[in-house]
Design a protein around this motif. Structure first.
Motif, PDB file in Angstrom:
ATOM      1  N   ALA A 194      51.811  30.383  71.414  1.00 38.71           N
ATOM      2  CA  ALA A 194      52.973  29.851  70.692  1.00 38.71           C
ATOM      3  C   ALA A 194      53.755  28.838  71.528  1.00 38.71           C
ATOM      4  O   ALA A 194      54.502  28.025  70.978  1.00 38.71           O
ATOM      5  CB  ALA A 194      53.884  30.980  70.249  1.00 38.71           C
ATOM      6  N   ALA A 245      50.469  32.208  76.459  1.00 38.11           N
ATOM      7  CA  ALA A 245      51.100  32.529  75.168  1.00 38.11           C
ATOM      8  C   ALA A 245      50.903  31.324  74.245  1.00 38.11           C
ATOM      9  O   ALA A 245      51.621  30.333  74.373  1.00 38.11           O
ATOM     10  CB  ALA A 245      52.585  32.826  75.349  1.00 38.11           C
ATOM     11  N   SER A 248      47.879  31.132  67.273  1.00 35.24           N
ATOM     12  CA  SER A 248      47.743  32.572  67.488  1.00 35.24           C
ATOM     13  C   SER A 248      46.499  33.137  66.799  1.00 35.24           C
ATOM     14  O   SER A 248      46.317  34.356  66.747  1.00 35.24           O
ATOM     15  CB  SER A 248      48.996  33.292  66.977  1.00 35.24           C
ATOM     16  OG  SER A 248      50.133  32.818  67.658  1.00 35.24           O
TER      17      SER A 248
END
Length: 198
Positions: A66, A64, A81
């Motif tokens: 982030a 992920a 992202s």
């Protein structure tokens, strides 16, 4: 010379860059940690800690993106992202979490990797001492590089890399020997001599 518009300046693939940088730092550390020149052992310790931190961040980025953003920084989250980010800012304005926070996020995400928590801490502590104090005993440099090898061995499956691809054919055996807690001392000396000769 005028600076480029930061909003138009994009980095290469962040995930790939993290992996390649981790690989480069790890290889440098393994080639240099036994060198007798004053600065090279310190640089090896810095590189070993950097390799561990960057590889952890590569794992987090893959899971992920982030997760890498310091305190949820909006611009960083957007760039990580794959978005343009905040107008007027570029990738140089991104802020990432520090090594200790990266380790905490990694272990929260993959609790089984708590088994290498001590090794991660060893590599990061020795990197910090080398970078900020410019003091590290020869034994501490060896401990930092060994910790790096253990951490790398545990993290490579998380990024779907095999040992030989990360280290290269010339260093893979040396790294594996260092990562093995029960390694035969004679074999380790042989691997160290082979790396030094190369």
């Amino acid at each position: 010379m005028s600076e480029a518009d930061p909003s138009e300046t994009h980095p290469p693939s962040i995930g790939l860059s993290l992996l390649r940088a981790a690989e480069g730092h790890a290889r440098f550390a393994l080639r240099s940690y036994l060198d007798e020149e004053d600065i090279l052992p310190l640089q090896a310790a810095i590189a070993a800690g950097a390799a561990v931190e960057l590889l952890i961040k590569a794992v987090l980025f893959q899971a992920a993106p982030a997760l890498l953003a310091m305190r949820g920084d909006v611009h960083s989250v957007l760039v990580f992202s794959g978005k343009p980010g905040v107008p007027g800012k570029g990738y140089l304005d991104c802020r990432t979490i520090v090594g200790d926070d990266a380790k905490k996020a990694l272990i929260a995400m993959r609790p089984s990797l708590n088994a290498i928590s001590t090794e991660i801490d060893s590599a990061l502590q020795r990197r910090n001492a080398a970078a900020h104090l410019a003091v590290l005993t020869k034994n501490d440099v060896v401990i930092g590089v060994k910790a790096m090898c253990v951490a790398v061995a545990a993290l490579l499956p998380e990024v779907a890399l095999i040992h030989e691809d990360f280290w290269g054919a010339g260093l893979a055996s040396h790294a594996q020997t260092l990562a093995n807690e029960d390694a035969d001392q004679r074999r380790l000396i042989l691997e160290q001599l082979k790396t030094a000769a190369a």
